[in-house]
Design a protein around this motif. Structure first.
Motif, PDB file in Angstrom:
ATOM      1  N   ALA A  56      -7.398  -5.455   9.621  1.00  0.00           N
ATOM      2  CA  ALA A  56      -7.816  -5.439  10.904  1.00  0.00           C
ATOM      3  C   ALA A  56      -7.648  -6.697  11.496  1.00  0.00           C
ATOM      4  CB  ALA A  56      -9.443  -4.954  10.851  1.00  0.00           C
ATOM      5  N   ASP A  86      -9.544  -4.985   4.290  1.00  0.00           N
ATOM      6  CA  ASP A  86     -10.925  -4.392   3.580  1.00  0.00           C
ATOM      7  C   ASP A  86     -12.220  -4.997   3.736  1.00  0.00           C
ATOM      8  OD1 ASP A  86      -9.517  -2.138   2.726  1.00  0.00           O
ATOM      9  OD2 ASP A  86      -9.454  -2.548   0.688  1.00  0.00           O
ATOM     10  N   GLY A  87     -12.377  -5.560   5.350  1.00  0.00           N
ATOM     11  CA  GLY A  87     -13.493  -6.272   5.715  1.00  0.00           C
ATOM     12  C   GLY A  87     -13.680  -7.598   5.121  1.00  0.00           C
ATOM     13  N   ALA A  88     -12.772  -8.204   4.400  1.00  0.00           N
ATOM     14  CA  ALA A  88     -12.821  -9.591   3.892  1.00  0.00           C
ATOM     15  C   ALA A  88     -12.197 -10.307   4.765  1.00  0.00           C
ATOM     16  CB  ALA A  88     -12.393  -9.577   2.403  1.00  0.00           C
ATOM     17  N   GLU A  98      -8.893  -9.454   8.909  1.00  0.00           N
ATOM     18  CA  GLU A  98      -9.605  -8.938   7.743  1.00  0.00           C
ATOM     19  C   GLU A  98      -8.765  -7.773   7.105  1.00  0.00           C
ATOM     20  OE1 GLU A  98     -13.847  -8.798  10.138  1.00  0.00           O
ATOM     21  OE2 GLU A  98     -13.016  -6.857   9.673  1.00  0.00           O
ATOM     22  N   GLU A 127      -7.248  -1.935  13.945  1.00  0.00           N
ATOM     23  CA  GLU A 127      -7.239  -1.519  12.657  1.00  0.00           C
ATOM     24  C   GLU A 127      -6.136  -0.760  12.129  1.00  0.00           C
ATOM     25  OE1 GLU A 127     -12.372  -1.399  12.655  1.00  0.00           O
ATOM     26  OE2 GLU A 127     -10.876   0.160  12.418  1.00  0.00           O
ATOM     27  N   ARG A 133      -7.356  -1.503   4.362  1.00  0.00           N
ATOM     28  CA  ARG A 133      -7.286  -1.503   5.756  1.00  0.00           C
ATOM     29  C   ARG A 133      -7.015  -2.931   6.423  1.00  0.00           C
ATOM     30  NH1 ARG A 133     -12.105   1.444   8.755  1.00  0.00           N
ATOM     31  NH2 ARG A 133     -10.733   3.447   8.200  1.00  0.00           N
ATOM     32  N   ASP A 136     -10.224  -5.138  19.214  1.00  0.00           N
ATOM     33  CA  ASP A 136      -9.900  -4.747  17.666  1.00  0.00           C
ATOM     34  C   ASP A 136      -8.889  -3.866  17.265  1.00  0.00           C
ATOM     35  OD1 ASP A 136     -12.296  -6.343  17.271  1.00  0.00           O
ATOM     36  OD2 ASP A 136     -13.524  -4.641  17.035  1.00  0.00           O
ATOM     37  N   ARG A 155      -9.356  -8.955  14.535  1.00  0.00           N
ATOM     38  CA  ARG A 155     -10.514  -8.946  15.479  1.00  0.00           C
ATOM     39  C   ARG A 155     -10.172  -9.788  16.723  1.00  0.00           C
ATOM     40  NH1 ARG A 155     -12.339  -4.168  13.754  1.00  0.00           N
ATOM     41  NH2 ARG A 155     -12.957  -4.130  11.659  1.00  0.00           N
TER      42      ARG A 155
END
Length: 304
Positions: A237, A248-250, A246, A228, A235, A226, A239
């Motif tokens: 990222a 912001d996690g989406a 991603e 980030e 943010r 990962d 993976r």
């Protein structure tokens, strides 16, 4: 017509990645291998590199999948013989070796390609485009895998020149140096050396810009690759080694492309066609700096 290419070093990475990519390539025709013991079914096999170079002057390109320790001698011979050369990562044991190869390639008028397969992962180009022009506030790399799974019984990774955990860690650094809008440099490192080994099994690297990387080769269970990066806007990222992106996690939709190694060989074909070389040593500079700045910690002995 596809160009003739030979694959040198038929080990795990060659079988898993290089051979399938070449067999599917519209640009290359895998016509020979060179290895002390490995072979590819249906492909002419040699076990002596010097004899191969003399016997097959018609093969104009060579892909070297050997461990980094012997790679310089093979690359030097191939370039001197007027062959184009592609180097598996890391491109050599030392920066000086690769600088010497780049100079030789230029003198001989042939292509030298120091490849970084993780830069071809599906999410890397999109992450680079998103980060362009944005300020980076910090970030973290978590790169933890099981050496027994990915390098089973391969003691060369723990010998001088094998880089230890930096061998997978340099994949993360190749992505980092590709996607960041501004370069960073190392400020400190901690390296964990097994008592019975010459290269680290784990490392923590600190960079300017509030960036930290954690590498560990003792990971059991799920493997983790990962990256980030924090910006004022969000943010971002990467993976699974760059395969997923991603924000912001989406999860973001990606063009999967041909895959990492098919993309490498397409890039090699383009470089040869244009008469260019590509030797980006930025990831390896960070590794060299870590070995210079790193604080050494002795940890438990390691055995496969």
């Amino acid at each position: 017509m596809p160009r003739k290419i030979a694959l040198v070093g038929i080990g795990k990475i060659a079988r898993d990645s290089h051979v399938p990519a070449l067999q599917a390539s519209p640009d290359w025709d895998l016509v020979a291998t060179v290895s002390r013991s490995g072979k590819v079914e249906g492909v002419e096999a040699h076990d002596d590199f010097d004899a191969f170079l003399a016997a097959r002057p018609d093969i104009g390109a060579i892909s070297l999948c050997l461990p980094p320790q012997p790679r310089f001698d093979y690359a030097q011979k191939a370039l001197s013989a007027g062959r184009h050369v592609m180097l598996e990562k890391p491109p050599g044991q030392t920066l000086a070796e690769v600088h010497a190869l780049a100079a030789l390639a230029a003198t001989r008028g042939v292509t030298l390609y120091a490849s970084w397969h993780s830069r071809m992962a599906a999410g890397v180009a999109a992450a680079k485009a998103w980060l362009a022009g944005r300020a980076v506030r910090g970030g973290r790399i978590i790169w933890k895998e099981d050496v027994r799974k990915w390098h089973p019984g391969q003691d060369w990774v723990f010998e001088p020149g094998g880089m230890g955990v930096m061998d997978p860690g340099i994949n993360a650094l190749s992505i980092l140096t590709e996607i960041l809008p501004e370069p960073v440099h190392l400020t400190a490192a901690t390296l964990e050396f097994p008592e019975n080994r010459h290269t680290p099994i784990a490392a923590t690297l600190d960079f300017t810009g509030n960036l930290r990387a954690e590498f560990d080769w003792r990971q059991e269970g799920p493997q983790r690759w990962d990256i980030e990066i924090d910006t004022p806007q969000a943010r971002i990222a990467l993976r699974d080694g760059g395969a997923r992106l991603e924000i912001d996690g989406a999860a973001q939709a990606l063009d999967e492309g041909p895959g990492e190694y098919p993309a490498l060989y397409a890039r090699m074909a383009d470089l040869v066609a244009r008469g260019d070389s590509e030797v980006d040593l930025a990831p390896m500079v960070h590794v060299a700096d870590a070995m210079t700045l790193g604080r050494r910690i002795a940890v438990a002995p390691f055995a496969f």
